[in-house]
Motif scaffolding. Structure first.
Motif, PDB file in Angstrom:
ATOM      1  N   PHE A 103       0.837  -1.195   0.000  1.00  0.00           N
ATOM      2  CA  PHE A 103       0.000   0.000   0.000  1.00  0.00           C
ATOM      3  C   PHE A 103       0.872   1.246   0.000  1.00  0.00           C
ATOM      4  O   PHE A 103       0.666   2.149  -0.803  1.00  0.00           O
ATOM      5  N   TYR A 104       1.826   1.321   0.943  1.00  0.00           N
ATOM      6  CA  TYR A 104       2.777   2.422   0.926  1.00  0.00           C
ATOM      7  C   TYR A 104       3.949   2.035   0.032  1.00  0.00           C
ATOM      8  O   TYR A 104       4.618   1.034   0.265  1.00  0.00           O
ATOM      9  N   GLY A 105       4.187   2.820  -0.978  1.00  0.00           N
ATOM     10  CA  GLY A 105       5.232   2.516  -1.941  1.00  0.00           C
ATOM     11  C   GLY A 105       4.642   2.106  -3.265  1.00  0.00           C
ATOM     12  O   GLY A 105       4.608   2.891  -4.215  1.00  0.00           O
ATOM     13  N   GLY A 106       4.132   0.893  -3.332  1.00  0.00           N
ATOM     14  CA  GLY A 106       3.683   0.339  -4.601  1.00  0.00           C
ATOM     15  C   GLY A 106       2.449   1.000  -5.186  1.00  0.00           C
ATOM     16  O   GLY A 106       2.406   1.294  -6.384  1.00  0.00           O
ATOM     17  N   LEU A 107       1.430   1.242  -4.364  1.00  0.00           N
ATOM     18  CA  LEU A 107       0.176   1.775  -4.908  1.00  0.00           C
ATOM     19  C   LEU A 107       0.374   3.172  -5.478  1.00  0.00           C
ATOM     20  O   LEU A 107      -0.035   3.456  -6.610  1.00  0.00           O
ATOM     21  N   ALA A 108       0.987   4.070  -4.715  1.00  0.00           N
ATOM     22  CA  ALA A 108       1.199   5.423  -5.220  1.00  0.00           C
ATOM     23  C   ALA A 108       2.165   5.433  -6.395  1.00  0.00           C
ATOM     24  O   ALA A 108       2.043   6.269  -7.301  1.00  0.00           O
ATOM     25  N   ASP A 109       3.129   4.520  -6.405  1.00  0.00           N
ATOM     26  CA  ASP A 109       4.049   4.404  -7.534  1.00  0.00           C
ATOM     27  C   ASP A 109       3.282   4.069  -8.811  1.00  0.00           C
ATOM     28  O   ASP A 109       3.489   4.677  -9.866  1.00  0.00           O
ATOM     29  N   LEU A 110       2.363   3.118  -8.733  1.00  0.00           N
ATOM     30  CA  LEU A 110       1.548   2.763  -9.890  1.00  0.00           C
ATOM     31  C   LEU A 110       0.658   3.934 -10.318  1.00  0.00           C
ATOM     32  O   LEU A 110       0.533   4.228 -11.513  1.00  0.00           O
ATOM     33  N   LEU A 111       0.049   4.609  -9.343  1.00  0.00           N
ATOM     34  CA  LEU A 111      -0.818   5.738  -9.668  1.00  0.00           C
ATOM     35  C   LEU A 111      -0.019   6.885 -10.284  1.00  0.00           C
ATOM     36  O   LEU A 111      -0.466   7.508 -11.262  1.00  0.00           O
TER      37      LEU A 111
END
Length: 311
Positions: A103-111
Motif C-alpha cells: 500500500f505504501y510505496g507500490g500503490l502510489a508508484d503505480l498511480l
C-alpha cells in the motif's frame, strides 16, 4: 504444479493476508519464521515475499538468500530508508528485486506512473492519503520506531531531487479529495516509501505527501490496539482513498484509487507482482519498483474492482 512462494513473516498480520491471497490464486505458500533456515526454505521456492518487519533487520539477509537460490524477491516494507538501501546495495543483482510492493510505496508508484503517462517526467507530484481511521499493527509501530531512531527523530521530505531531513512540527493544512471524502484537514510532509521508489524511474524533483489528520493522530496515539476484523476475510472497516496529482507546467494529471483496509490490500498487490514476474512479465534482474516493471494501468485494472475502485 502451482508456484511455491516463501513468505517470511507469514504469521504476522500482513503476512496472513498474503498467505490467504496466494492460496486463493492457487499458489502454495511456504511459511518462514524468523528462525527459519532461509537457504534451506528457498531451495523449494519459486519466489519469496518478505513481510517481516522491521525490514532494516530482514531485507538484506533475505535478499542475499534469494540471490543464492536464484529466485525473485519482493517485500512490503514501508521503511523508506530500507527501500533506499536496497536500491543502493543491489543494483546489479542477478534476480528481480521489488521493494515496497505494498500500500505504501507500490500503490502510489503505480498511480503516479499512470498519471504521468508516456512522459515519465513531472515538475511536482502530490500524493494525498485519506484514511477513515488507522489502528496500526504492532509491526507498523515497531518499524516506525526503528525508522525514527535511524533519522534521529527528524522528518523526511523529498525536495530538490533528493530525500532531505527536517526538524520541527509537520505543517498542517487542508486538501480537497474527490467525493465522497471532500475537503479534510491534513498533515503535510508525511513522507512514505513512495518517495523512495518513484524517483528511481520518474523524473520528479519535488514530491509532497499529505495524510488526513485523523489518521496521523491515530498513528501517534498511545492506544496499542491494532486492526479489528469485521468480515470473513479478516479485513477491518477502515477505508482509504489515494490521490496522485502530477503537475508539469500548467497541466495537471490525476489518478485515484480507493478501497478497504490498507493491510489487506497489500496482499493482492504484492501477489499480483509476484505472479507476473513468475510468468515472465517485468522479470528483469536487478532492483526495480512495481511502477517501473509493469504497465501501471493494466496492473491497477487487474486489482479492480475486487480490491480497488479506480477514479
Amino acid at each position: 504444479m502451482s508456484e511455491r512462494i516463501a513468505v517470511l513473516g507469514a504469521g504476522g498480520h500482513t503476512g496472513g493476508f498474503v498467505v490467504a491471497e496466494l492460496r486463493r490464486r492457487g499458489m502454495t505458500p511456504i511459511s518462514c519464521g524468523r528462525a527459519t533456515d532461509l537457504d534451506q526454505a528457498f531451495r523449494d521456492a519459486d519466489a519469496v515475499i518478505n513481510c517481516a518487519g522491521p525490514f532494516v533487520a530482514t531485507a538484506a539477509p533475505t535478499i542475499g538468500a534469494a540471490i543464492r537460490a536464484g529466485i525473485p524477491y519482493l517485500d512490503v516494507t514501508a521503511e523508506l530508508e530500507v527501500v533506499a538501501d536496497t536500491f543502493a546495495a543491489f543494483p546489479g543483482a542477478a534476480i528481480p528485486i521489488v521493494p515496497a510492493a505494498a500500500f505504501y510505496g507500490g500503490l502510489a508508484d503505480l498511480l503516479a506512473t499512470a498519471a504521468v503517462g508516456d512522459r515519465p517526467v513531472a515538475d511536482h507530484l502530490t500524493i494525498a492519503y485519506a484514511l477513515s481511521s488507522w489502528r496500526p499493527t504492532p509491526g507498523t509501530r515497531a518499524t516506525g520506531r526503528v525508522s525514527a531512531q535511524r533519522r534521529d527523530g527528524r522528518r523526511v521530505t523529498y525536495t530538490g531531487g533528493r530525500l532531505q531531513h527536517r526538524t520541527g512540527d509537520a505543517p498542517r493544512t487542508e486538501w480537497t479529495f474527490p467525493a465522497p471524502v471532500g475537503t479534510r484537514p491534513v498533515v503535510g510532509e508525511f513522507t512514505t516509501a513512495d518517495s523512495a521508489v518513484i524517483p528511481t524511474h520518474l523524473d520528479v524533483p519535488e514530491i509532497s505527501t499529505v495524510m488526513t489528520s485523523n489518521a496521523v493522530d491515530d498513528l501517534l496515539a498511545a492506544d496499542p490496539s491494532g486492526p479489528v476484523a469485521v468480515d470473513e476475510h479478516g479485513r477491518s472497516a477502515q477505508t482509504f482513498l489515494v490521490e496522485v496529482v502530477a503537475r508539469s507546467g500548467g497541466e495537471e494529471r490525476r489518478a485515484v484509487a480507493s478501497g478497504r483496509d490498507i493491510y489487506a490490500v497489500t496482499a493482492p498487490l504484492v501477489v499480483e507482482a509476484a505472479a507476473r514476474i513468475l510468468a515472465g512479465e517485468g522479470a528483469s534482474a536487478g532492483v526495480a519498483s512495481v511502477g517501473a516493471r509493469f504497465d501501471p494501468k493494466d496492473f491497477l485494472n487487474a486489482l479492480s474492482p475486487r480490491f480497488l475502485t479506480l477514479g
